[in-house]
Write an enzyme that holds these catalytic residues in place. Sequence first.
Site: not given
Ligand code: 5GP
Length: 345
Positions: A177, A179
Amino acid sequence: MFSALKGLTFDDVVLVPGYNGIKSRQLVTTTVSLKGRNFSLPLISSNMDTVTEDEMANTIGALGGMAILHRFLTIEQNVSMFNRITHKDSTGISIGIGEDGLVRAEALVAAGASIICVDVAHGHSKEVNRTIKSLRQKYKDNILVIAGNVATYAGADYLAAAGADAIKVGIGSGSVCTTRIKTGFGVPQLTALHECRKVDRVLISDGGIRYPSDAVKALAAGADFVMLGGMLAGTDETPGQIIEEDRQGKKVKFKRFRGMASKEAQDDYMGGMADWKTAEGVAIEVVAKGPVKAVIQDLMGGIRSGMTYCGAATIKDLQRKAQFMEVTQAGRVEGSPHAMGRLTH
Ligand code: 5GP
């Protein structure tokens, strides 16, 4: 003078050991319940198109966790994918806001789905409220509504008031992400959980779990479940082909993993990035990890052990007893492998 709030995340803290009266870590219970439904593992596989389709959902369901299918496919494909699910009671489907989301929900509820995840990057918004209210009005208490994402008390309270049963917490903490880089917005995950915990709903910590210890800290800070994207990425059960590459005479296997707001995903599903928009995610290749069961076992091993370090027999106990301590940079270095020599595993 300018003043700012302070927010903490996983690497900022450790958990302080406490008296343990539990004989073995085998004896702790990690079961969490969501509106009368019990899950023996406090884990949810993320609704990303490189993480959760039917194969992941069936495996995670069999292990005792929850899975949420992504929504980047037609409603017909979504229904036929759901029909291939053997653990329907522990598999959720995701929808976006507005009429489109409600039409998708209707088709999937007709196919037997009873966990609906209203999934929006910024969940503290009017349209999410309307969508939750419409779902509640239509299906009453026959479905479970998960809504998000939020990172503040105000956001969590807003979704709870609209009728959400569970609230997904996490803005800008995901492993793919961007953001916070693109917009500057977000709340460090542990502070976000601590704030949202003031609302009496099931909490799902979504984003940023890299190690078992992150999951322990998220649960201790108030989460009932942790949602996993990156940790499960690259396992056999994720969608997508294995990419094989020669690295100095050795074959190395990779799989693709991407943010749903990455340029690549937008190109695939939205017909390209609109010119008024920017990507808020990245696409990467991760080393293939083999069966997801091994990843889950390692993660659960850490959670069970963590629970005994504070004498917690249940997740609720862990939340009650946990004491966090802020660490310095020296404390962080001390807490990760730092022996001199060559790492062999
Ligand atoms: P991880 O477990 O990989 O750290 O986080 C997964 C979470 O990242 C997902 O469940 C979702 O809430 C968030 N996420 C997935 N794709 C994106 C994206 O392209 N941008 C953002 N801001 N968050 C994402």
